[in-house]
Each structure stands twice: as C-alpha cells, then as structure tokens.
Enzyme design. Structure first.
Site, short mmCIF file in Angstrom:
data_model
loop_
_atom_site.label_atom_id
_atom_site.label_comp_id
_atom_site.label_asym_id
_atom_site.label_seq_id
_atom_site.Cartn_x
_atom_site.Cartn_y
_atom_site.Cartn_z
N HIS A 184 -1.62 -19.37 10.19
CA HIS A 184 -1.44 -18.03 10.74
C HIS A 184 -0.28 -18.06 11.71
O HIS A 184 -0.17 -18.96 12.54
CB HIS A 184 -2.72 -17.56 11.45
CG HIS A 184 -2.59 -16.15 11.95
ND1 HIS A 184 -2.67 -15.07 11.12
CD2 HIS A 184 -2.35 -15.66 13.18
CE1 HIS A 184 -2.49 -13.95 11.82
NE2 HIS A 184 -2.30 -14.29 13.08
N GLY A 193 -4.40 -10.73 12.71
CA GLY A 193 -4.05 -9.70 11.74
C GLY A 193 -2.57 -9.60 11.45
O GLY A 193 -1.85 -10.58 11.51
N LEU A 219 -11.63 -12.55 9.50
CA LEU A 219 -10.16 -12.66 9.42
C LEU A 219 -9.58 -13.41 10.61
O LEU A 219 -9.76 -12.99 11.75
CB LEU A 219 -9.55 -11.25 9.32
CG LEU A 219 -8.01 -11.23 9.22
CD1 LEU A 219 -7.52 -11.91 7.96
CD2 LEU A 219 -7.49 -9.80 9.31
N ASP A 220 -8.89 -14.49 10.32
CA ASP A 220 -8.21 -15.29 11.35
C ASP A 220 -9.17 -15.83 12.41
O ASP A 220 -8.76 -16.13 13.53
CB ASP A 220 -7.09 -14.47 12.03
CG ASP A 220 -6.03 -14.03 11.03
OD1 ASP A 220 -5.88 -14.71 10.01
OD2 ASP A 220 -5.37 -13.01 11.28
N GLU A 221 -10.45 -15.94 12.06
CA GLU A 221 -11.44 -16.39 13.03
C GLU A 221 -12.06 -17.73 12.63
O GLU A 221 -12.99 -18.19 13.29
CB GLU A 221 -12.54 -15.33 13.19
CG GLU A 221 -12.12 -14.02 13.81
CD GLU A 221 -11.93 -14.11 15.32
OE1 GLU A 221 -12.01 -15.21 15.89
OE2 GLU A 221 -11.70 -13.05 15.93
#
Lengths: 277, 277, 277, 277
Positions: A184, A193, A219-221
């Site tokens: 990311h 995000g 998401l992205d976690e």
C-alpha cells in the site's frame, strides 16, 4: 531445516521441543522464541543444520508434546512459488522480476496476471508467463473466478499484489488466508484507501511511507509486515511524491517478501510477529 | 529472571538448559539463541518470569551440562551502577543525567569524574557526586591511579566515557575488561583518532556518524555496540558538523547503554552479539 | 530553462544575473544560491519557465557581468546520454536499465560496456547495445584505448561505473573530468579499496554503507555525491553483508545519478555542492 | 542579516530585491527562493553579511518593489524568546532546558507554565521561572485568560507545547497565529487525537512517528514542520512504544524549533515551506 511453531503458551515448551530435536540429532544454529504474555501465545523458529532425518517422524514426536491446536511447520518449501498480480505500474514488478531472474529471491515467479495488458512486454523479456485477464463485461465474481482458475493451475505459495489496483472480494481473500501480500502506497493507517499520495501532498506531510501487509477483508487493515518512510518537502509536486513513493514501495515489498520467503513471519489475529534478525 | 550463556557450541545445549529451567519451574518469555558456526560459539539469552528460585541451585545445575569455560550469568544486577568520565562537553552527560534523574535508564549514575571542573555545576543540579581529578603535574599513571581509587570507592558495573578526551593506558583498560564504553564521534572505522569532524568536513562526506564501542587497547578498535549516521551537506561549517554530530553522539550512546543495561550484549573477541529485539 | 553558474564570489552577482534574466523576460521558479565564504566561491542554480529566448544572447549578456573564469551552463542537455561500464554484478545495471526502459530517468543509456560478457543477455532484453571489451592479452593502455574509442563513438555526457571492477588510469580519468561516476561499496572514507564488505564484516560494524562519487586519480577519494547506510548485525555472514550492501548500492547510485541528471550538482576541488531540494 | 519575503509571485522579484540589497552594499551569502506555481506564491530567504545599514531604509525601499500584501521580515530577533507549556511528562522540556542552559538553541526560555506542578523542580534546577496554573474550578476561558496574562507578561516570540495535554480554544489559538508549536506523538495524519501509541500498538505498526506542527483550530491538522519515524516490533509493549516514541518526540521538536529559530520556515494556508539547508 527450519521449524516453525505457533501455539498457546505452556511451561516447558522449549525444553520439550529441543529434547525432541536433540533426540533426532539436530544442532540448532539459530533460535528465536517469543511469548505474547497478554495473549498467552507462543511463537518459535528453530534453524538447524540439515541431517537427513525423516520430517514425518519429527512432526509425529512434536505433536505429542505440543498443545492442541498448535501450528507446526517443518521445513516449508525453501523456494516459494509466487503469482504476481499487477495493473499498469511497473516498478514493483520490475524489481521482483530482476530478483527472480538473478535468483536473489528465495522464490520463483510462476506467473504474472494483469487486469491490463501493459506489463506483458516486461514479463516476456524475462520469460515469465503473463496472463491478461480483463474485467470488461464481467461481474467481479466472474473476473475473480478467472483469476482463481489461473492461479490454481499453478502450485502457488503466495499471491503478491504488486500495485494491483482492484479490491478483492471476501470470497477471494478467504480462499487464500495469510497468502496474499499487498503493497500500500502510504504509511498505514494514514491515508487508507484511494489516492494516498494526493492526500499526503494536500496535507503537507514531510515524510511519505509505504506498507506491506497481508490482505484481509478490511481494506488496508490486514497484518502489517514492513513499513518505511522517506522525506519529502514543499517543493515536491504530486508527481514527485508519487515517484519518490515508488522507490520505497519496491523496497518495502521486497523486504516483506524476503522475510516471508525465509519463514520469519508469523501471523496471529491482526498482527505479525517478525523474527527479522 | 535473565539468564545469559556464552560457550563453545555443542549439540543439545538448548535442550539441556531448558530442561533445567523447566525443572526449576520457569516459564521462558523470550529466548534468543545464536551460534556463530565459523567460530563454533554459542550465545543465548533467556528471559523468564521470576519465581523466587535460588539462583545458586540453578547455576549449579547448569554448570553440570555446560561445556568447560562457559560464561554463565544469572540475573545480573537489574539496575547497573555506572561511573561517567567527562572532560568539558556536556551533551552526552546531560542526556545521561536526565535519564538517571527521571529513572528512564535501568542504571544509577553513582559518580561523575572530570579531568576538567567544567561539568561540576551540571552534576550538582542533579545531586550526582562530581569529582575533579586534574592531570596537572601528574604522570599518566598517577592520574589513572586516582581515577581507579575513586571509581573503586563505589560499586561500579560500567564506566562510561561520555566525551572523555584522554586515551587510557593498557593498565587501566585491562583492569575493567568489557566494562568501559566509549562514544566516538565518527562512523568507525572512518576517521579513527583525533578531529574526526574536521576530517569529515575536509573529505566532503554527505553523512556523519557516531559509534559506541567497548574500549580495548587498540585505539577506537574495540567491539562496536551501536552506530548511527545523519546527513550533512556542503553548507555545513565544521562547527555545524560538530553540532549535528552531538545530536547522534548522545542518541547512540544512550542506545548502546540501554542495550547493555538490559543485558542484551555479548562480547567475543573483537565483536559484539546484540540481541536487540 | 536551467542556468548554472559557478565563479569567484562578488557583491551584486545575483542582482546582475537576475536583472539579465528579467531583461529576457524570464520568471524564476526556483533559485538556490550558496557562497562558500572560506573559498570565496559562488554557486547558483536558476530554474525558469521556458520562453523561447535565444540562449546565446543570454550567455553573451551574462558573461559581461560575471567574473573572469566563471563556469556558465545554460540549459544543459535535459536528457543526458550515459555509457555504463560493468564487470559481472548485475544489480546496479538492472536498476539503471529498468529506469531507462520506463523513462523514469532523465537519461538515455546509449551503451553498456563490460570487461566480461556476463551482462550482455540482460542488455539484450532491453535492446541496449552491449560491448564486451576483454582485458585479455592487452596492456591497460590498449584496453582503455578500446574503451575510449567505443565511448567516443557515441555522444556521451556521463560515464557510469556500475560495479566496474577495474581501476582506470590517469590518462582515462583526465580525459573525462567530472564526467565519471562510481559507486563504491562502503561508507567512504571507511574501507577504501578492495573487499570493503569483508573488512566491514571482520570489524563487526553495525551499519554498512555505499558511496557514489566522481572519479579522480586518487582511488576512492573523488568528490562525494551521495551516501547511505543500512543496519547489519552479528548474524550476517559476509555474503549477507554483500547482499544487503547491494540494495543500497543501487539506491545510492540512482540517487546520485538523478541529482546529476537534474543539474543539481556542482563540483569544486574535492567536494560537491548539491542543491538537492 | 536575514531577509524573509513571502508574496504573490511576479516576474522580476529577485532582480528587484537583489538590486536593492546591492544598493545597500550587501553581499548575499545564501539564498533560497521557491515559487509555488499552482498558488502563484513567492517565498525567499536571503542571508547576508551584516554591514550596519539601517533596516528601515531597506524595508522602505523593498516595499516600493514588492506586490501589495507582501510579508516582509528584516533581521527578525536572532534570539527568540519562548514560553513552554507542559503537563507532567518531562522529556521534551528536559531537552529544551538543556539546550537553553548550554546556549545551543538560538532561543531563551523565558518561562515554563504547567497545568500540573510536577515539572517545577526541573525548571528550578535551571533557574527558569515555572508557573503552575491549575485548571481546577475554572472554566476553560478563565484558565486560558490566566495563561495569556502570564505569557503576555513576557515578550514572547513563540509558545511551545512540550507535551501540554490540553486542547486550546479558538480564542487562544487565534491570539497567537503561527506562533504556537506542538509536538504530536504520532506520524500525522495517522492517529489524530488521543492515545496514539495505544492505537499504534493495537494496529501492529512497524514504525512509530512524531510530528511537530503549528497549532490551528483543527485538532492536529495545523501546518507540519517536521516528522520522524522509528522502528518498533511485535515485542514492544504499549509502554515500550511510549518510551521509544519519547526519543523521537524530543528530537523532532528540537529539529522543528531549530528551523524556526533560524527563520527557515514559512507558513501559507495549511502548509509550511522549509528551507532546511
């Protein structure tokens, strides 16, 4: 030989495990053990000189002393097979292909799959199979079924999202638990995000970051494996920020992959335990 | 309870040691083991939950299984006593005194000794005894005998040279093996000896460094504990370089001391083994 | 339009220069000026919005106000041509070729020359001409004459030594003053010369470095452009150290080249002045 | 002499400004200019050798050539006066007091104000006035009026929030625009608000950060001056994370203050322009 164990903590685990290793005549070259006392969780990695012992026998003996539910891995594939998913940006894929080509990764790139055809030419240069799977006129489910069919036509240990700009569905993600690694382009949890660099630019940050993490359905976690930051300043345009970010995206992804390929990363709940040296 | 073992490597050491820890009902919370295969040398650090066992009994049992010449330390003084030697520069001493005062070091500063009186005022503020031992009209031997007498009037675990600008004699150094820590104001082995910042300036380097190391009789050649670098550029004067360097001198010395105070540093021949996380 | 000026310092230089830029209707977007007061030396870089003015007219006018001996460059080639010299190691060349191929450098690789044939295959992949010039049965002079002939058959702005493991003669070096860039695999001035990683390993350093510098006739003593360090530890073998070092060698060389390609580096005597942001 | 100018961009600004400096016989030692082309905004910093000229005359002349609304500062107070606001944590204050005491900051700490009395003892050691202003039985407005009265009883250039754990009201903040500097214990914009270390721990980040910024009425959203990160890992407890974070909080705050004290920071809208070398 590498031995990985994750389980509920108990008194005497190391003594019992190492007694078995000694019984099988192993010499331990490097050992890391860590107990998360809050969660009562035991993690250990034993690196031993190879001696030709039957791993089944060791596993059998270890299971007799480990708590129920223990996760035990003996000598995982020392050279992993990876599938790489991409969209249009080349920098992470380039870095991976060079490492693949010169065998500086403990991994083989078995295939690259793009939802755009742009990076086919690059893969061709290195004789790595590239498959273009378009999303056109397909539901997400259809698209992902094609992805899965292609990935599963190989024997794949890990799926690497090397700037793959699609969000994967829970069905896909749950099919490959702790097997999907994403890069990311921000210092998570800042700028979760879309468009992190634009937002970093607008916020006027003085460092930008990149984060390699396992993919989960948040998401992205997912569990973070590695992160890095690099200085930026007022004179950077958004494009400068993007370009600078790419330098660390490649570097952080390569670092995370190296850790994983060397079996130095454990995952539990939403965190990683990384025995990095 | 912390257990440190350094010895010749043998098969089964961890099994034997941990069997004894289990026998004494210890739970290992964190374990690092490393074997230097080239030198056939074993290093291990066990951190266990305290349970009140008599350490002599453990030591006795461990000695029965360890190779001859093994270095064994059980629960070293969890709060070290340090003597700090200084000349005129305040920055490292200031940092140490603040940490001492607010108890953020696992150490007590039992005294500060200066070959100049300049830093007495600073020590007074923190009620730490300061002793001025002049070198005037003394041979090196006489000066060092006074140093030794003062240091030995306390119970001292480590001697910290916090910008002490005198070279100590072999007699002094050999009296305190692996007990003297120095901060050198360069990235060793670059710029060994005097005036490293001036030489770094003249060379036009783009990074400067600082190195914390144990003192041996080879000037600036002792085992390195920690190093750090920081960017400089063409616009830095020598004085700017010196000022910037001071920021990392304090930081690197504090980092090295923290590692030592937490019993995470082994020394063998001219290298350290640092179990830093 | 970029304007670079290096000369003896005088009062009023910026006023005179900018008056001329204004006369030619230029708007200055970014300006860095630095005076080395000790050496009475003036360095300035002006970045202006292009407006189509004849550069000869500007140069003519500027020369009327600049001190004798001023070094003046107006809008140097915005895309440099580089020749890359290699031996067997691929990592720096790979990085350069990828940047060349995807046009993320402001430079074209016009050719690669190897004193071994190993990297021909890699250059072929990217359709970059590779020339193998053997040193076999040649004097150094003969070998270098072949190098020069090949290099001079192209229009080359810079010669990049991307792990070229031969020491170049004074004749060669003096032919391309401030045009040859080398990547040295240590934090100079530590470990000048051969086998820096082996010596770093033996010294037990906790950081390793890489240095990009201009080549002069003093081995590894030329003006430093960029340096970087990375942590290592006791568990690193020499090979681990070499592998880790390669990561920063590529990165530091790319950083230095980017600075040079963007005309942000001045050289005077044995130092660089780098206007890096 | 330092000259700072911020204004709308126009062609010829540097030429006009430097002509005036030349007219007053100044030699420019260091010059940074930057134009934000998107916002058409001009920023410049001129450092000149002092020559005793009347600054009013220079200002008068400069105003004749600068656009309306230009912000012009000639030779701002070369030694700033700062008031430091604290709560209970000592580390940032300790660092500031040491720098103040040894005159390594270009600033004087004129007073320290605490909403708890804990740090009075530390200030006493350095003979810096400490005032305890309790929040007990006071409205926020009353508390802040006392703060303001105390601050305004001194001539203060900047107010430094050195771990001051109260949110200041818009009334207070607007009274000191671009004069209040805060250290936030996270890498903003990650972990805005309370308990950033706890949240970083729970998220399992591999780096933690600290951010120095100007205070505006958007909590933790003011212009960022400096940021830094440091590695953490799975073995860090929340308390370890807090302790590690403190090391960079002091360092980042000191870095930001040094930049401000040297007049190298411009603010426009929600960003800073930092001419840091």
């Amino acid at each position: 030989m590498v031995l990985l164990i994750q389980c509920e903590d108990q008194k005497g685990l190391v003594a019992k495990i190492t007694a078995i290793l000694l019984h099988h005549d192993y010499n331990i070259v490097s050992l890391r053990e860590y107990v998360d006392q809050e969660k009562n969780r035991f993690y250990a990695r034993f690196a031993c000189q190879d001696n030709g012992t039957d791993f089944n026998a060791i596993a059998y003996n270890l299971k007799t002393v480990l708590p129920e539910g223990a996760l035990l891995t003996i000598n995982p594939n020392p050279e992993k097979n990876i599938a790489v998913l991409v969209t249009k940006e080349h920098h992470c894929l380039s870095d991976i292909l060079i490492r693949h080509h010169f065998k500086t990764f403990q991994a083989q790139v078995v295939c690259v799959i793009g939802n755009h055809p742009d990076l086919k030419d690059l893969c061709d240069k290195f004789s790595v199979p590239f498959f273009f799977i378009s999303t056109d006129k397909k539901t997400k489910e259809e698209f992902e079924q094609e992805l899965i069919a292609k990935i599963d036509s190989y024997s794949v240990d890990y799926i690497v999202l090397a700037k793959f700009m699609r969000i994967l569905s829970p069905v896909f993600v749950e099919k490959y638990p702790q097997k999907i690694i994403n890069i990311h382009h921000s210092f998570l949890p800042a700028f979760i995000g879309a468009n992190p660099y634009k937002r970093a630019f607008e916020r006027g940050v003085k460092l930008i970051g990149a984060t390699a993490h396992f993919v989960t359905n948040d998401l992205d976690e997912g569990p973070i494996i590695a992160q890095q930051t690099l200085p930026v300043n007022h004179a950077f345009t958004i494009q400068d920020t993007v370009n600078t970010g790419r330098e660390i995206e490649s570097a952080v992804l390569a670092k995370a992959l190296n850790l994983i390929f060397q079996d130095k990363v454990f995952v539990y709940q939403n965190k990683t335990i990384v025995f990095d040296n």
